[in-house]
Enzyme design. Structure first.
Site, PDB file in Angstrom:
ATOM      1  N   ILE A  16       0.848  -1.259  -0.026  1.00 41.73           N
ATOM      2  CA  ILE A  16       0.091  -0.002  -0.059  1.00 41.73           C
ATOM      3  C   ILE A  16       0.610   1.330   0.034  1.00 41.73           C
ATOM      4  CG2 ILE A  16      -1.651   1.321   1.393  1.00 41.73           C
ATOM      5  CD1 ILE A  16      -2.895  -1.408   2.202  1.00 41.73           C
ATOM      6  N   ASP A  35      11.117   3.805   5.148  1.00 43.42           N
ATOM      7  CA  ASP A  35      10.602   2.277   5.232  1.00 43.42           C
ATOM      8  C   ASP A  35      11.792   1.629   6.371  1.00 43.42           C
ATOM      9  OD1 ASP A  35       9.783  -0.771   5.547  1.00 43.42           O
ATOM     10  OD2 ASP A  35       8.312  -0.001   4.178  1.00 43.42           O
ATOM     11  N   ASP A  55      12.967   3.491  11.170  1.00 44.20           N
ATOM     12  CA  ASP A  55      12.368   2.726  12.080  1.00 44.20           C
ATOM     13  C   ASP A  55      11.221   3.675  12.654  1.00 44.20           C
ATOM     14  OD1 ASP A  55      11.166   0.903  13.932  1.00 44.20           O
ATOM     15  OD2 ASP A  55      12.794   0.342  14.876  1.00 44.20           O
ATOM     16  N   ASN A  82       1.819   5.344   6.827  1.00 39.35           N
ATOM     17  CA  ASN A  82       1.489   4.073   6.445  1.00 39.35           C
ATOM     18  C   ASN A  82       1.957   2.857   7.058  1.00 39.35           C
ATOM     19  OD1 ASN A  82       0.085   2.022   4.493  1.00 39.35           O
ATOM     20  ND2 ASN A  82       2.326   1.634   3.972  1.00 39.35           N
ATOM     21  N   SER A 135      -7.823   1.311   9.738  1.00 46.37           N
ATOM     22  CA  SER A 135      -8.219  -0.082   9.323  1.00 46.37           C
ATOM     23  C   SER A 135      -9.650  -0.237   9.788  1.00 46.37           C
ATOM     24  CB  SER A 135      -7.360  -1.059  10.040  1.00 46.37           C
ATOM     25  OG  SER A 135      -8.013  -2.396   9.858  1.00 46.37           O
ATOM     26  N   TYR A 148      -3.054  -4.567  17.342  1.00 55.31           N
ATOM     27  CA  TYR A 148      -3.364  -4.071  16.324  1.00 55.31           C
ATOM     28  C   TYR A 148      -4.885  -3.197  16.272  1.00 55.31           C
ATOM     29  CZ  TYR A 148      -3.860  -3.613  11.114  1.00 55.31           C
ATOM     30  OH  TYR A 148      -4.339  -3.203   9.868  1.00 55.31           O
ATOM     31  N   LYS A 152      -5.224   0.793  15.839  1.00 59.27           N
ATOM     32  CA  LYS A 152      -5.983   1.497  14.781  1.00 59.27           C
ATOM     33  C   LYS A 152      -7.093   2.259  15.360  1.00 59.27           C
ATOM     34  CE  LYS A 152      -3.442  -0.028  11.654  1.00 59.27           C
ATOM     35  NZ  LYS A 152      -2.331   0.909  10.902  1.00 59.27           N
TER      36      LYS A 152
END
Length: 247
Positions: A16, A35, A55, A82, A135, A148, A152
């Site tokens: 993505i 990244d 990081d 992202n 998400s 997670y 989100k």
């Protein structure tokens, strides 16, 4: 300066993030990709941009990245947060180190990057757009990814907070909430016919989305076409949130 200024996309070595970088490059931004993976440099070069290893669980690394970008390229006027990790596990044995790692990348890193980008934009009186990757799990819970889901949900709220704080400063802040998207994170589902069948039973459009379909919404939110949108999370999920049952 490029037509639309500088765009920074984190977690952009592939998937993505790379798709978002491509879409923003096509919209006239000079793209800067970040990244933790070294492949980010090659991905950036293919788009005519610059790539940096960073990081996003490390606050000092994020702040240093912004200093480097501003010194070598200019201020970031479009930021796409992202970078993210899932790290699934059993709820009863889920350890705090794993929980903290997910929160550090997915939520703390988003806050740090958003705040740092906004500080320069406000100080220089520049318009800007920030898009955070949330998400459907900001609203829908899965027991095997507790950190997670929590992170989100936090992204959804920090998006609203930042949007309110920056609204009068010319900086818009929104989020995108993907559903089942055909990326590396979904590889385990793709390789398991039963898991894929279950995932698609929960998706009214009956297929996984693509990274490009997420990137198109991100690019829209960074553009003037979204000039009256701030504080929102747009769910790109094939209708998943409208479905009132699971299988």
């Amino acid at each position: 300066m490029p037509e639309n200024g500088i765009a920074l996309i984190s977690g952009a070595a592939q998937g993505i993030g790379a798709a978002c970088a491509k879409a923003l490059a096509e919209d006239g931004y000079k793209v800067i990709l970040a990244d933790v993976k070294p492949a980010v440099v090659e991905t950036a070069q293919a788009l005519g941009g610059a790539g940096y290893q960073c990081d996003f669980s490390d606050a000092s690394a994020i702040l240093s990245l912004f200093e480097t970008i501003e010194r070598e390229h200019g201020p970031v006027q479009a930021l796409v947060n992202n970078a993210g990790v899932a790290m699934p596990g059993d709820f009863l044995s889920y350890d705090l180190e794993t929980f903290d790692k997910v929160m550090a990348v997915n939520l703390r890193g988003v806050f740090i990057a958003t705040q740092r980008a906004a500080q320069t934009l406000v100080a220089r009186e520049l318009p800007g757009a920030i898009v955070n990757m949330s998400s459907i799990n900001a609203q829908l819970a899965i027991p095997t990814i507790p950190a997670y889901c929590a992170s989100k949900g936090g992204v959804m709220q920090i998006t609203k907070v930042a949007a309110l704080a920056l609204a009068r400063k010319g900086v818009r802040v929104n989020a995108v909430g993907p559903g089942s998207i055909d990326t590396e994170m979904m590889a385990g589902v793709n390789s398991n016919p039963d898991a894929m069948k279950t995932a698609m039973a929960r998706t009214p459009l009956g297929r996984a989305g693509t990274a490009t379909e997420i990137a198109n919404v991100v690019a829209f939110l960074c553009s003037d076409k979204a000039s009256y949108i701030t504080g929102e999370t747009i769910y790109v999920d094939g209708g998943r949130l409208g479905l009132n049952y699971t299988m």
